[in-house]
Design a protein around this motif. Structure first.
Motif, PDB file in Angstrom:
ATOM      1  N   GLY A  99       0.780  -1.219   0.000  1.00  0.00           N
ATOM      2  CA  GLY A  99       0.000   0.000   0.000  1.00  0.00           C
ATOM      3  C   GLY A  99       0.813   1.270   0.000  1.00  0.00           C
ATOM      4  O   GLY A  99       0.269   2.361  -0.223  1.00  0.00           O
ATOM      5  N   ASN A 117       1.184  11.088 -12.900  1.00  0.00           N
ATOM      6  CA  ASN A 117       0.901  10.198 -11.777  1.00  0.00           C
ATOM      7  C   ASN A 117       0.367  11.057 -10.637  1.00  0.00           C
ATOM      8  O   ASN A 117       1.110  11.812 -10.017  1.00  0.00           O
ATOM      9  N   MET A 119      -1.049   9.825  -7.912  1.00  0.00           N
ATOM     10  CA  MET A 119      -1.100   9.037  -6.684  1.00  0.00           C
ATOM     11  C   MET A 119       0.074   9.308  -5.764  1.00  0.00           C
ATOM     12  O   MET A 119      -0.020   9.109  -4.554  1.00  0.00           O
ATOM     13  N   THR A 152       4.554  14.386  -7.531  1.00  0.00           N
ATOM     14  CA  THR A 152       3.179  14.023  -7.831  1.00  0.00           C
ATOM     15  C   THR A 152       2.545  15.057  -8.760  1.00  0.00           C
ATOM     16  O   THR A 152       2.683  16.260  -8.545  1.00  0.00           O
ATOM     17  N   SER A 172       3.225   6.152  -2.622  1.00  0.00           N
ATOM     18  CA  SER A 172       1.864   6.583  -2.331  1.00  0.00           C
ATOM     19  C   SER A 172       1.841   8.008  -1.786  1.00  0.00           C
ATOM     20  O   SER A 172       0.770   8.541  -1.493  1.00  0.00           O
ATOM     21  N   ARG A 218      -2.895   8.720 -13.928  1.00  0.00           N
ATOM     22  CA  ARG A 218      -3.101   7.628 -12.980  1.00  0.00           C
ATOM     23  C   ARG A 218      -3.607   8.194 -11.665  1.00  0.00           C
ATOM     24  O   ARG A 218      -2.985   9.082 -11.080  1.00  0.00           O
ATOM     25  N   THR A 219      -4.732   7.688 -11.190  1.00  0.00           N
ATOM     26  CA  THR A 219      -5.277   8.060  -9.897  1.00  0.00           C
ATOM     27  C   THR A 219      -5.589   6.780  -9.125  1.00  0.00           C
ATOM     28  O   THR A 219      -5.440   5.668  -9.646  1.00  0.00           O
ATOM     29  N   ARG A 220      -6.047   6.936  -7.890  1.00  0.00           N
ATOM     30  CA  ARG A 220      -6.399   5.758  -7.102  1.00  0.00           C
ATOM     31  C   ARG A 220      -7.578   5.004  -7.708  1.00  0.00           C
ATOM     32  O   ARG A 220      -7.797   3.838  -7.418  1.00  0.00           O
TER      33      ARG A 220
END
Length: 389
Positions: A99, A117, A119, A152, A172, A218-220
């Motif tokens: 995670g 990105n 995330m 990010t 993360s 890209r996201t969650r």
């Protein structure tokens, strides 16, 4: 980042009118971390950075599922056996993750599409080849041994000059230099194994023309392809503390002791739930009775992911480990030198051997690492038993 930079044209004050030669206003974009409470940069665009004209969901090119490391075992993965079907973004083969962080390998000679990105930060290690990193902040020319750290939300793409192999560390959250290397104001301290002079950043704005330009995001929730009305590489200037940079592993200055030093002396970056370390050529331990090789160790709170990128691995002779190998030593397992390695290196020191040439990138995580299909497809099934031979 620990220091302030200005690139291109910016107005004297923040959030005031900044006009183009034709009299129109440049569009501000604040890239900021932690809800306006941490590092940020202010970018000035020729066009609105908000103007999108299309959005579509995207299926990933490579399977990104993870499975537990069961039965619990030390693992050896041979990245030399991997081949990629995409570019340095879409062709990433997931090796391991949890995670907090995902660890992937990619090899390609194809330019990537524009990518964001959202995330977390990325730290991309260039194992071999040369590549041009293009972003809204500007260009970084990167090559073998470079870590490229990408904040990010940065829109960017990779343009290889020939075949390029990389290890992608996708966090993360945010990736930064270790706090113990920095003053309370963010300057690298004298005991740090690298400093601001070793970091390479974009030096001038980089612009490109285009309309209806797709950007993979890209996201969650997954992958989306947004189409921008104008090319997002339209920034005429920016300033702040948040930007991509490159650091070459050869600029890391190893810290040595009379007897063997533990991995924290090799730490290079920290992220949420993990650290990145750089093992570089260095003098061997010099106490008269030193055992100049790692001792058997069991870091009870960490999984150890080690990417062997160069040099000679005396401690691992007989294990099958070579340049391009990755070892995964999970919590719950004690690991150390291969049988006979301790005696061999002690004898080598007696014969005048005084340095080690090993080079490796290590990621230690504080939660268990699961296994991706990329790792399972190139695993050496006999590795776990090599200490019993």
């Amino acid at each position: 980042m620990p220091y302030y930079r200005v690139v291109g044209e910016v107005p004297r004050k923040r959030h005031v009118q900044f006009r183009k030669p034709d009299g129109g206003l440049y569009a501000e974009e604040l890239m900021g971390e932690e809800g306006f409470s941490s590092d940020s940069s202010l970018l000035y665009h020729r066009y609105l950075p908000t103007a999108i004209i299309k959005a579509e969901a995207v299926e990933p090119l490579v399977t990104a599922t993870l499975a537990p490391n069961l039965p619990l075992s030390p693992r050896h993965f041979r990245t030399q056996d991997l081949t990629s079907a995409g570019d340095l973004i879409t062709g990433r083969m997931l090796l391991s993750g949890n995670g907090d962080v995902r660890l992937s390998y990619a090899t390609s000679d194809r330019p990537s599409e524009l990518y964001r990105n959202s995330m977390g930060d990325e730290c991309v290690y260039i194992q071999s080849g040369t590549v041009r990193f293009e972003s809204t902040y500007g260009v970084i020319e990167a090559g073998e041994g470079d870590y490229v750290v990408i904040p990010t939300g940065t829109i960017h793409r990779w343009v290889p000059q020939g075949q390029v192999n990389v290890l992608a560390i996708e966090a993360s959250g945010h990736i930064r230099p270790p706090k113990r290397y920095l003053s309370q104001y963010g300057q690298f301290l004298e005991h740090a194994p690298y400093c601001e002079r070793d970091l390479r950043t974009p030096q001038e704005p980089f612009t490109a023309e285009g309309e209806e330009v797709p950007v993979l995001v890209r996201t969650r929730g997954g992958l989306t392809r947004l189409v921008y009305r104008n090319h997002p590489f339209d920034v005429v200037g920016w300033d702040g503390y948040l930007y991509p940079y490159a650091f070459n592993i050869n600029d890391f200055e190893p810290i040595v002791k009379k007897t063997h030093a533990p991995p924290p002396v090799h730490q290079t970056f920290e992220g949420p739930g993990f650290v990145v370390c750089s093992f570089m050529p260095r003098p061997l331990d010099f106490h008269p009775d030193a055992v100049p090789i790692p001792y058997n160790h069991h870091n009870v709170d960490s999984d150890e992911f080690m990417f062997y990128v160069g040099g000679d691995y005396t401690a691992r002779q007989g294990s099958g480990i070579d340049v391009g190998s990755i070892s995964l030593h999970p919590a719950g397992f004690t690991h150390g030198p291969q049988p006979g390695a301790v005696e061999a290196v002690v004898e080598a020191v007696k014969q005048g051997h005084t340095v080690t040439s090993e080079m490796a990138v290590m990621v230690d995580t504080f939660r268990p690492l699961d296994l991706g299909q990329g790792a399972l497809s190139c695993e050496d099934p006999g590795y776990a038993w090599t200490w019993a031979r």
